[in-house]
Design an enzyme around this catalytic site. Structure first.
Site, PDB file in Angstrom:
ATOM      1  N   GLY A  53       0.832  -1.171   0.097  1.00  0.00           N
ATOM      2  CA  GLY A  53       0.056  -0.111  -0.220  1.00  0.00           C
ATOM      3  C   GLY A  53       0.854   1.311   0.172  1.00  0.00           C
ATOM      4  O   GLY A  53       2.062   1.090  -0.341  1.00  0.00           O
ATOM      5  N   CYS A  54       0.130   2.382   0.534  1.00  0.00           N
ATOM      6  CA  CYS A  54       0.959   3.555   0.486  1.00  0.00           C
ATOM      7  C   CYS A  54       2.410   3.285   1.331  1.00  0.00           C
ATOM      8  O   CYS A  54       2.367   2.885   2.345  1.00  0.00           O
ATOM      9  CB  CYS A  54       0.310   4.597   0.993  1.00  0.00           C
ATOM     10  SG  CYS A  54       1.056   6.198   1.514  1.00  0.00           S
TER      11      CYS A  54
END
EC number: 1.8.4.11
Length: 216
Positions: A53-54
């Site tokens: 993810g981020c």
């Protein structure tokens, strides 16, 4: 289905004529938290790339672990060299946001890193993590040794069984060896949550414990 860079190109998502460059982006080669270099040959240490993810929250997750020497936010698995954050977020490069983790295997085992990886995100979500949607947020492990690849693949099988019991669907995490080139993200993204303690962090696991015993 795991979406590879070849599949992204086939779908017309990677336009090599419009993105990327021939020179690296400027980099302040000093870790904001521990002062260690971000870019080096790192003799005697091991390297691995994780995408979950981020990369803002993912990087903080790993720099806090004892035995991790350095971390860096970057891009990997795409079709062009030295992309920018804006280009990666456009979906036109095919890169994933990843964290380069440099670790001392005599202090922290690869098994511990894998447990942290699996338990800290939902690896069944494909091209997203929670509210973060896009190919750059896909789950990946990019291995620098065949031993890492074997261990990561085995851990995926074990964790899949545990997720099945909890009612989750198939893991979409892509595990690659050799690791694709790692391109350092812009300085503003390095150790972002140390510079901005109240910044955004979208990390969220499944709540399913990753009980692996790989001895690596």
């Amino acid at each position: 289905m795991v979406m590879t860079i070849e599949a992204l190109k086939h779908l017309g998502r990677v336009d090599e004529s419009r993105v990327g460059r021939t020179e690296p982006l400027p980099l302040d080669n000093r870790h904001y938290v521990n002062g260690h270099p971000l870019c080096d040959s790192f003799p005697g240490l091991a390297l691995i790339q994780f995408g979950l993810g981020c990369f803002w929250g993912a990087e903080r997750l790993f720099w806090q672990l004892p035995g991790v020497f350095s971390t860096a936010a970057g891009y990997a698995g795409g079709g062009v060299p030295y992309p920018t954050y804006r280009e990666v977020c456009s979906g036109e490069t095919g890169h994933a946001e990843v964290v380069l983790v440099v670790y001392d295997h005599t202090v922290i085992s690869f098994e511990q890193l894998l447990q942290t990886f699996w338990e800290s995100h939902d690896p069944t979500q494909g091209m997203r993590q929670g509210n973060d949607i896009g190919t750059q947020y896909r789950s990946v492990i990019h291995c620098t040794t065949s031993e890492q690849y074997a261990a990561a693949s085995a851990s995926r099988e074990v964790y899949q069984q545990q997720l099945n019991t909890a009612g989750y669907t198939a893991i979409t995490t892509e595990i690659l060896h050799p690791a694709p080139p790692f391109y350092y993200a812009e300085n503003e993204h390095q150790q972002y949550l140390a510079k901005h303690p109240n910044g955004y962090c979208g990390l969220g696991g499944t709540g399913v414990t990753c009980a692996i015993r790989l001895q690596v």
